[in-house]
Design an enzyme around this catalytic site. Sequence first.
Site, PDB file in Angstrom:
ATOM      1  N   ASP A   1      23.362  26.886  11.809  1.00 35.76           N
ATOM      2  CA  ASP A   1      22.231  25.996  11.574  1.00 35.76           C
ATOM      3  C   ASP A   1      21.212  26.042  12.716  1.00 35.76           C
ATOM      4  O   ASP A   1      20.682  25.018  13.134  1.00 35.76           O
ATOM      5  CB  ASP A   1      22.722  24.546  11.343  1.00 35.76           C
ATOM      6  CG  ASP A   1      21.657  23.703  10.636  1.00 35.76           C
ATOM      7  OD1 ASP A   1      20.600  24.252  10.288  1.00 35.76           O
ATOM      8  OD2 ASP A   1      21.889  22.489  10.470  1.00 35.76           O
TER       9      ASP A   1
ATOM     10  N   SER B   1      16.701  16.181  13.220  1.00 40.88           N
ATOM     11  CA  SER B   1      17.281  17.526  13.132  1.00 40.88           C
ATOM     12  C   SER B   1      16.515  18.529  13.972  1.00 40.88           C
ATOM     13  O   SER B   1      15.291  18.640  13.842  1.00 40.88           O
ATOM     14  CB  SER B   1      17.297  17.993  11.685  1.00 40.88           C
ATOM     15  OG  SER B   1      18.291  17.303  10.985  1.00 40.88           O
TER      16      SER B   1
ATOM     17  N   HIS C   1      18.203  24.378   8.783  1.00 41.27           N
ATOM     18  CA  HIS C   1      17.895  23.563   7.591  1.00 41.27           C
ATOM     19  C   HIS C   1      16.524  22.895   7.684  1.00 41.27           C
ATOM     20  O   HIS C   1      16.031  22.341   6.716  1.00 41.27           O
ATOM     21  CB  HIS C   1      19.017  22.559   7.294  1.00 41.27           C
ATOM     22  CG  HIS C   1      19.043  21.330   8.142  1.00 41.27           C
ATOM     23  ND1 HIS C   1      19.882  21.172   9.215  1.00 41.27           N
ATOM     24  CD2 HIS C   1      18.338  20.188   8.076  1.00 41.27           C
ATOM     25  CE1 HIS C   1      19.688  19.989   9.768  1.00 41.27           C
ATOM     26  NE2 HIS C   1      18.759  19.366   9.090  1.00 41.27           N
TER      27      HIS C   1
ATOM     28  N   VAL D   1      39.235  37.484   5.746  1.00 41.02           N
ATOM     29  CA  VAL D   1      40.378  36.564   5.749  1.00 41.02           C
ATOM     30  C   VAL D   1      39.893  35.130   5.907  1.00 41.02           C
ATOM     31  O   VAL D   1      38.860  34.887   6.530  1.00 41.02           O
ATOM     32  CB  VAL D   1      41.382  36.868   6.893  1.00 41.02           C
ATOM     33  CG1 VAL D   1      42.102  38.179   6.639  1.00 41.02           C
ATOM     34  CG2 VAL D   1      40.707  36.858   8.260  1.00 41.02           C
TER      35      VAL D   1
END
Lengths: 447, 468
Positions: free
Chosen positions: A108, A188, A78, A242
């Site tokens: 991420d 981050s 991100h 699934v």
Amino acid sequence: MKIYALSIALLLALLPGCMTMAGDSDARLVRAKNKVAPALVHIRPVKEVFRGGRRQEVSVLGSGFIISRDGYVVTNEHVAGESKLVRVVLFDKEEVDAEVVGTDKFTDIAVLKLKTQRTDLPVVDFELDRKLEAGQTVLALGSPHGLSRSVSKGIVSVTDRYLQDSGTMVSPYNTWIQTDAAINPGNSGGPLVNLRGKVVGVNARRLGGADNVGFAIPVGIAEEVWSDIIEHGRVERSWIGVTLQEMVSVTDDADREGVVIGDVDPLSPAFEAGVRPGDVMLSIDGSVTNARFEEDLPSVRKRLADFPVGEELTLGLMRASQTVSIEVVTEAKGDIKGREVELGGWGFTVTELTPAIVRRAQLPNRQGVFVSGTRVGGLAAVAGLRQGDIILRVDGEKVDTLSAFQEVYRDRIESKKPMVLLDVKRGAVTLYVLVKQGAAAPARSGD
Amino acid sequence: MRVSLIHRGAIRCSAVALVTFVVASGAFAISDRQVARNFDAVEPAVCLVSYSSEVRNPNSGESSRRNTRALGLVVSAKGLVMVHGHMKLQDSEPFNIRVEIGKGDDTKSYGAKLLQKPADVNVCFLQIESKDALSLRHVKMSERKLSLGDEIMIVGMLGESLDYARASMLRRVGSILERPRRTYCIDERVPFGAVGGPVMNSAGEIVGVVGFDLTAQEGGDLYVRSGHPLVYQTKLLNDYIANPQSENEQDDAWLGVFTQPLTDDMAEYWGLPKEGGVIVASLVPGSPAISAGFQRGDVITEFNGAPIRARQNQEVLGFTKLVRETGVGEEVEVDFYRDGEPMTIGLTLAGRPKSANDAGEFESETFGITVRELTQDVRILMNLSEDTKGVIVRRVKPGSWAFLGGMRPGVIIMDFGGHPVTTPEEFQAAAAKVEEDKQKEVSVFCRVGSRTRFFRLEPRWGSATETP
């Protein structure tokens, strides 16, 4: 009096000891920080974002750390995803450009390569041997709010926090290290470090509105991802279609093991093979699967994803008190977000259809393009096109892919065709939208 | 624009107040004897309406149930009851509606359903549901006008601690608003229990009911906070009283198409005359239009002999209204263009399928959950495929077993405790079976958004049927 004197003497005897202990603790923190800090980087990518029907370039801030002497850097997807240009500031304040080697939205993680000839860059160590424990002291390094070279201290609050998906913010294959070390915007991609000076996680998220509830991706899973990216440029995963649920979603009986199949995507390999919601998956290729709680789900999902694409798996299922075996051939897992382009002439942006959009819109197939935004006053908006619409046909001709749509669009722009009719799906209904090219007055159209 | 309107209204009010002072002495007054006569005549038709509604906490998102009481006025012998429009708000539909008529031991309690809330006056009409034919004491309304300063009598209700006793109040017409329509303002405040109560003139005629605000259609939101009592005049109400209609009359006809206007641009694109029409943009699966052979892209220009000339969005509503009012079972001819060629199709109009407002509901008090039939309109709204079977969760009582199990409104239940569910009746049977078997854990298979998932409910049967 005697007792008093004795107490004083004891206190004096203990005091230097206490001070030494405090000094030791500080020294350990400093040592740990010093081991990692030289490899810490401040990252300033220029990202491409699509907003309000336009493509825009925005500058963002983040952190990262160097993992190889020749300049591979790990950060968050991100932070560096969808960026063309990334500027990296090293710990010694040298500024270096970097290219994005690859990104992975599902964990991420992003890998950058510094454009440098140097082969002597400082690197971090990873803690892959020792198990992390709640209560352990950790440091978060990075650039909170752009303040580079910052260190904050806390403890591991929980080692395996499960976070629910939220829009495109997903983490199907990992649980998270929760910490109270201050993590702010800008942290981050920075490392979470133990007192041995080794990276235990990659800081990535925080809980808004809370005090110091931050989350880091465990280094074990991050390392697998960045290794794949460096080797192949991307992470290839298998998909059978699934959605898994933990056992406690159907029973509290601890003796009943397995993983609940909560949903099966129509037309997916699992659906075609006959897997149905309510089946309980007991094994994959003979080895037992069990997820009693939601924290146990990521490892089962990862096991499925780690199989090579095209592999035939045997799922051992419990169905209405009977065990059944079903063979499923895996397919490649698609991206969470499709390619997006701006079509400036009509003032809107479109993306490829992803399986998630197809499912949500109840489309019979993956043909069409998704309108991701329209610009106020643009031809598309004036014609009545809206964000969320799915364009199925242009002038009666089907548009299968984004590339096909781009081609038709270019043709209509170049030929200056006065009116272009789009067949659009909006929710459960379809409607006609007439785009008047070069229209002076707003065209009227149905809604 | 809105600011200037308020301003004008304010000036007019103050001007009128001055006039009031001058003319008050010449206005009609109500004698003591008249008060007693009026009260006796009207009291039997004033009833107590109780209902529940769902209230959502905007901060937590949690919804809770609120039980409310309001004054009702019986306006027909067959059980048509009028209540103030606050009963139904934009995002909250009343349910568990009951009407109590009479006093003391003679009180009779009836279930009732909401028929309609007209757009042009802020009242709700309820229909009492009774197996026996009803012959209720009711009021007759008069369209006689009032003048500034006239004395008026209101019959209202006192609070719960006073057993909702009926009470009379005397007020005057304090001012008259001319816009957005002629409206009488009452000179003094009235207790909340008088809202919806009948307003009588000096001759004992009921000339309206006490209102509190205007409808949104007439700019009501400008006045909504004024809290000033008004009179909703009889002429606004009489049509609705004479022809009580459900908002969702089942005998409305429908074609089952979504349409767009044939704009001049669209006509030019398709090479059709620029005379308007409606384009068939979508067809509802299983609709009469599909059976009759209509296709997407057909442009309807004439319906049952009436030309269709829609060129703008709002004009499409005229076509919808025309179809609806033509009547179920009518044989009609429809002229349209297909691929530029004029064509005609004859078809028999069918009734519109049941909508969510008419759909059957079932509330399981044991599980704290209310489910509703999955109707065609909800399928379209939620973009559900025809093969999605189940019931939609309308309400979940906070703290109930369903709530604790994580279930929330909007979820579609497809299987409850191992019993497939496609209707509220099947849900009722499934819930009863689960209760009878005293299942320790109830597995509920649902559709949430476009995906499916399981919920687990853990009833505590030990505490009888009480929820935790």
